[in-house]
Design a protein around this motif. Structure first.
Motif, PDB file in Angstrom:
ATOM      1  N   GLN A 134     -12.357 -17.444  13.018  1.00 51.27           N
ATOM      2  CA  GLN A 134     -12.473 -16.696  14.242  1.00 51.27           C
ATOM      3  C   GLN A 134     -11.943 -15.323  13.797  1.00 51.27           C
ATOM      4  OE1 GLN A 134     -14.022 -17.794  16.990  1.00 51.27           O
ATOM      5  NE2 GLN A 134     -14.451 -19.685  15.962  1.00 51.27           N
ATOM      6  N   ALA A 135     -12.454 -14.200  14.624  1.00 50.62           N
ATOM      7  CA  ALA A 135     -12.063 -12.865  14.247  1.00 50.62           C
ATOM      8  C   ALA A 135     -10.515 -12.681  14.171  1.00 50.62           C
ATOM      9  CB  ALA A 135     -12.859 -11.867  15.435  1.00 50.62           C
ATOM     10  N   ALA A 136      -9.754 -13.228  15.273  1.00 53.64           N
ATOM     11  CA  ALA A 136      -8.281 -12.846  15.117  1.00 53.64           C
ATOM     12  C   ALA A 136      -7.863 -13.917  14.020  1.00 53.64           C
ATOM     13  CB  ALA A 136      -7.898 -13.282  16.593  1.00 53.64           C
ATOM     14  N   GLY A 137      -8.182 -15.217  13.992  1.00 48.60           N
ATOM     15  CA  GLY A 137      -7.672 -16.029  12.841  1.00 48.60           C
ATOM     16  C   GLY A 137      -7.907 -15.491  11.656  1.00 48.60           C
ATOM     17  N   LEU A 138      -9.167 -15.016  11.250  1.00 52.41           N
ATOM     18  CA  LEU A 138      -9.355 -14.430   9.963  1.00 52.41           C
ATOM     19  C   LEU A 138      -8.428 -13.227   9.476  1.00 52.41           C
ATOM     20  CD1 LEU A 138     -11.206 -14.999   7.641  1.00 52.41           C
ATOM     21  CD2 LEU A 138     -12.809 -13.405   8.580  1.00 52.41           C
ATOM     22  N   ALA A 139      -8.199 -12.512  10.638  1.00 47.48           N
ATOM     23  CA  ALA A 139      -7.512 -11.336  10.422  1.00 47.48           C
ATOM     24  C   ALA A 139      -5.737 -11.760  10.080  1.00 47.48           C
ATOM     25  CB  ALA A 139      -7.591 -10.245  11.553  1.00 47.48           C
ATOM     26  N   ALA A 140      -5.528 -12.915  10.737  1.00 50.09           N
ATOM     27  CA  ALA A 140      -4.016 -13.261  10.799  1.00 50.09           C
ATOM     28  C   ALA A 140      -4.085 -13.939   9.373  1.00 50.09           C
ATOM     29  CB  ALA A 140      -3.723 -14.396  11.645  1.00 50.09           C
ATOM     30  N   GLN A 142      -5.476 -12.674   6.412  1.00 52.11           N
ATOM     31  CA  GLN A 142      -5.442 -11.424   5.508  1.00 52.11           C
ATOM     32  C   GLN A 142      -4.232 -10.836   5.742  1.00 52.11           C
ATOM     33  OE1 GLN A 142      -9.586  -9.954   4.793  1.00 52.11           O
ATOM     34  NE2 GLN A 142     -10.025 -11.191   6.552  1.00 52.11           N
ATOM     35  N   LEU A 143      -3.881 -10.516   6.748  1.00 56.55           N
ATOM     36  CA  LEU A 143      -2.600  -9.547   7.052  1.00 56.55           C
ATOM     37  C   LEU A 143      -1.069 -10.281   6.923  1.00 56.55           C
ATOM     38  CD1 LEU A 143      -3.877  -8.180  10.560  1.00 56.55           C
ATOM     39  CD2 LEU A 143      -4.124  -7.034   8.328  1.00 56.55           C
ATOM     40  N   TRP A 144      -1.027 -11.411   6.785  1.00 52.25           N
ATOM     41  CA  TRP A 144       0.081 -12.046   6.650  1.00 52.25           C
ATOM     42  C   TRP A 144       0.721 -11.672   5.176  1.00 52.25           C
ATOM     43  CZ3 TRP A 144       3.848 -14.019   9.155  1.00 52.25           C
ATOM     44  CH2 TRP A 144       4.928 -14.794   8.620  1.00 52.25           C
ATOM     45  N   LYS A 145       1.848 -11.104   5.233  1.00 49.48           N
ATOM     46  CA  LYS A 145       2.556 -10.742   3.884  1.00 49.48           C
ATOM     47  C   LYS A 145       3.533 -11.464   3.274  1.00 49.48           C
ATOM     48  CE  LYS A 145       2.019  -5.866   5.714  1.00 49.48           C
ATOM     49  NZ  LYS A 145       2.464  -4.643   6.028  1.00 49.48           N
ATOM     50  N   GLY A 146       3.558 -12.590   3.800  1.00 47.75           N
ATOM     51  CA  GLY A 146       4.668 -13.519   3.478  1.00 47.75           C
ATOM     52  C   GLY A 146       4.489 -14.400   2.272  1.00 47.75           C
ATOM     53  N   GLY A 147       4.878 -15.597   1.985  1.00 47.44           N
ATOM     54  CA  GLY A 147       4.673 -16.286   0.864  1.00 47.44           C
ATOM     55  C   GLY A 147       3.539 -17.085   0.652  1.00 47.44           C
ATOM     56  N   ALA A 148       2.917 -17.670   1.845  1.00 47.17           N
ATOM     57  CA  ALA A 148       1.590 -18.573   1.834  1.00 47.17           C
ATOM     58  C   ALA A 148       1.236 -18.443   3.233  1.00 47.17           C
ATOM     59  CB  ALA A 148       1.827 -19.618   1.160  1.00 47.17           C
ATOM     60  N   VAL A 149      -0.249 -18.796   3.393  1.00 41.13           N
ATOM     61  CA  VAL A 149      -1.007 -19.166   4.349  1.00 41.13           C
ATOM     62  C   VAL A 149      -1.555 -20.359   4.248  1.00 41.13           C
ATOM     63  CG1 VAL A 149      -2.577 -18.324   6.111  1.00 41.13           C
ATOM     64  CG2 VAL A 149      -1.300 -16.606   4.983  1.00 41.13           C
ATOM     65  N   ARG A 434      -6.158  -0.614  11.924  1.00 38.71           N
ATOM     66  CA  ARG A 434      -6.891   0.190  11.430  1.00 38.71           C
ATOM     67  C   ARG A 434      -6.532   0.512  10.132  1.00 38.71           C
ATOM     68  NH1 ARG A 434      -5.873   4.584  15.788  1.00 38.71           N
ATOM     69  NH2 ARG A 434      -6.483   5.791  14.166  1.00 38.71           N
ATOM     70  N   ARG A 435      -5.302   0.670   9.816  1.00 35.52           N
ATOM     71  CA  ARG A 435      -4.753   0.658   8.294  1.00 35.52           C
ATOM     72  C   ARG A 435      -5.264  -0.181   7.320  1.00 35.52           C
ATOM     73  NH1 ARG A 435       0.217   2.723  10.714  1.00 35.52           N
ATOM     74  NH2 ARG A 435       0.979   0.653  10.400  1.00 35.52           N
ATOM     75  N   THR A 444     -11.981  -1.074  -1.806  1.00 35.45           N
ATOM     76  CA  THR A 444     -11.434  -2.400  -1.304  1.00 35.45           C
ATOM     77  C   THR A 444     -10.804  -1.982   0.032  1.00 35.45           C
ATOM     78  OG1 THR A 444      -9.589  -2.114  -2.706  1.00 35.45           O
ATOM     79  CG2 THR A 444     -11.579  -3.402  -3.525  1.00 35.45           C
ATOM     80  N   SER A 445     -10.318  -3.078   0.886  1.00 29.70           N
ATOM     81  CA  SER A 445      -9.421  -2.999   2.172  1.00 29.70           C
ATOM     82  C   SER A 445      -8.805  -4.230   2.223  1.00 29.70           C
ATOM     83  CB  SER A 445     -10.279  -2.801   3.600  1.00 29.70           C
ATOM     84  OG  SER A 445     -11.117  -3.804   3.671  1.00 29.70           O
ATOM     85  N   ARG A 446      -7.478  -4.080   3.016  1.00 30.85           N
ATOM     86  CA  ARG A 446      -6.845  -5.379   3.262  1.00 30.85           C
ATOM     87  C   ARG A 446      -7.275  -6.409   4.196  1.00 30.85           C
ATOM     88  NH1 ARG A 446      -2.038  -4.667   5.564  1.00 30.85           N
ATOM     89  NH2 ARG A 446      -2.279  -2.478   5.959  1.00 30.85           N
ATOM     90  N   LEU A 447      -8.054  -5.626   4.855  1.00 31.28           N
ATOM     91  CA  LEU A 447      -8.847  -6.657   5.820  1.00 31.28           C
ATOM     92  C   LEU A 447     -10.351  -6.640   5.872  1.00 31.28           C
ATOM     93  CD1 LEU A 447      -8.801  -8.512   8.591  1.00 31.28           C
ATOM     94  CD2 LEU A 447      -8.411  -6.437   9.834  1.00 31.28           C
TER      95      LEU A 447
END
Length: 482
Positions: A134-140, A142-149, A434-435, A444-447
């Motif tokens: 899902q749009a929000a799930g896929l973003a989460a 990729q945006l997570w900066k922790g150890g793992a998803v 947006r960043r 390339t982009s982070r999201l």
């Protein structure tokens, strides 16, 4: 004569000319037709002149829209103003956005919700996500900066191999991606999450336990498939179910037929097994399979290889280790004598929380259960929804439990669910989204989103078709441009 066939563009139309010629290329044919007056003099080659090209021209795109509740949304949409600024249906004037595709900006709200959830969870440790496509799930994810998803793909998309592969690529180790069906196996799923969060180490081998189980299995095999039968088959294969007149010849036919298959096991003496078959004998027994495999591959004369017969002989007269038996350094090889085999998984850190992206099936199931008061009413509510909706509810509950059992929060994105907290993105969350969408100089982009665009500015009917594709459950984010 040769038949020359060439597709040429003449006066804005695609025209097929068939001409008979005894020699020459299609260009020669074109030149001959031009001299005869078929084509105007300004045509000097096979390419049409731009001023005479009446092929359809795409209309400029001025807005991009998400599909929300099976309708084209004006709230989750962006438009381009006359001075080139981007106007979002919910967040207003975003200014000039040169490095972000317009179609991505239409997905700004779910991206901002994911940014809000991941920011509040602290970007540390392990994040568990349900609805990873899902749009929000896929973003989460990729945006997570922790150890793992740990990403769980809902049942609406888990059968799509391509999208499952994409999500797996987005989850770096020790995290992983799994289908909704795996999350239903709650104990196995919990063990996998624990391994990602806390690291994993293969337990020290217990040779005696393995050897004891092996002996039990061999005795059970000997009892089930004795060598008194023509082959190692069940007793039911010798039952005659034909006509009485054929019964006399049944064994005369079935015995030679079964003789082509491996023989059964001779009688085994449990006392002999316990006294003579130890760990060293097991190593020798196991090595025989390797030599047999090598002989089959190389085309050598392999003879009749009957493991049961070999085992029986070793219990009567133990064998010495052959010269070729060497304990090799094979990482994944099963061994009773080595306890140094370890493929450790680096710990990503404790579970920081869970993010649940609302899927169509989950939304229906959650509302049905929320309306029930007693345990019986909840069971009845689950009984009267579809299997897909029950599975979505069970898988999302499994994901949420990974956070609640360690006291971590659970946030809902992409909608609302009874009993769970949904976050309202702040201005900073919108900026972070947006960043993350911004494409840098390397391209390339982070999201990143995986989008299917329907250009209704060119073909208005595409707007209705986009809604239809959304109802079908497309694994891609569907965007309508106008």
């Amino acid at each position: 004569m040769a038949l020359a066939l060439r597709l040429l563009r003449c006066s804005g139309r695609n025209t097929v000319f068939r001409s008979l010629s005894t020699k020459g290329s299609p260009q020669d044919v074109f030149d001959a037709l031009q001299k005869s007056g078929v084509f105007p003099d300004e045509y000097s080659g096979l390419s049409p002149s731009p001023e005479n090209d009446t092929a359809p021209v795409r209309q400029p795109v001025t807005s991009a829209h998400m599909i929300i509740n099976n309708a084209v949304s004006d709230k989750d949409a962006v438009s381009v103003s006359s001075d080139g600024k981007i106007i979002h249906g919910q967040y207003g004037d975003l200014g000039v956005q040169e490095g972000i595709p317009l179609e991505f900006l239409a997905l700004l709200r779910p991206a901002a919700e994911a940014a809000a959830a991941t920011s509040k969870l602290g970007h540390s440790g392990t994040l568990v996500v349900f609805g990873a496509t899902q749009a929000a799930g896929l973003a989460a994810v990729q945006l997570w900066k922790g150890g793992a998803v740990v990403a769980v793909v809902g049942g609406e998309h888990s059968g799509n191999d391509e999208m499952m592969g994409i999500v797996k690529e987005l989850t770096k180790e020790p995290g992983f991606a799994a289908a909704e069906e795996f999350a239903l196996q709650k104990k196995n799923f919990s063990d996998m999450v624990d391994a990602a969060a806390n690291g994993s180490k293969i337990a020290t081998a217990a040779p005696d336990n393995f050897l004891s189980e092996f002996k039990e299995n061999v005795l059970a095999y000997s009892s089930a498939y004795p060598d008194t039968r023509p082959a190692a088959v069940g007793e039911s294969h010798l039952d005659f179910e034909g006509k009485d007149k054929d019964s006399e010849l049944f064994r005369d036919n079935i015995d030679p037929y079964l003789a082509q298959y491996p023989a059964g096991s001779p009688p085994l003496d449990p006392s002999k097994i316990d006294s003579n078959f130890n760990i060293e004998q097991y190593k020798i027994f196991k090595s025989k399979f390797g030599r047999q495999t090598t002989a089959v591959i190389s085309g050598d004369d392999v003879g009749d290889f009957s493991p049961a017969q070999v085992f029986s002989g070793m219990t009567l007269v133990p064998e010495g280790a052959p010269d070729t038996l060497v304990e090799g350094e094979i990482p994944y090889e099963f061994s009773l004598t080595r306890d140094d085999i370890d493929v450790p998984s680096e710990a990503a850190g404790p579970v920081a929380g869970a993010v649940i992206a609302v899927t169509p099936d989950l939304e229906v199931a959650a509302k049905a259960v929320a309306g029930a008061k007693s345990l019986r009413e909840k069971a009845e509510a689950l009984q009267f929804i579809t299997e897909a909706q029950r599975n979505a509810f069970a898988a999302a509950s499994s994901v949420a439990s990974q956070a609640t059992k360690v006291g971590a929060p659970v946030y809902v994105v992409g909608g609302t669910l009874p009993g769970f907290e949904s976050l309202e993105p702040s201005a900073e969350d919108v900026k972070e989204a947006r960043r993350a969408m911004d494409i840098d100089e390397s391209g390339t982009s982070r999201l990143n989103y995986f989008i299917q665009v329907f250009r209704s500015s060119d073909f208005p009917i595409y707007e209705d078709y986009a809604v239809h594709r959304n109802k079908e459950g497309s694994p891609y984010q569907i965007i309508v441009t106008k």
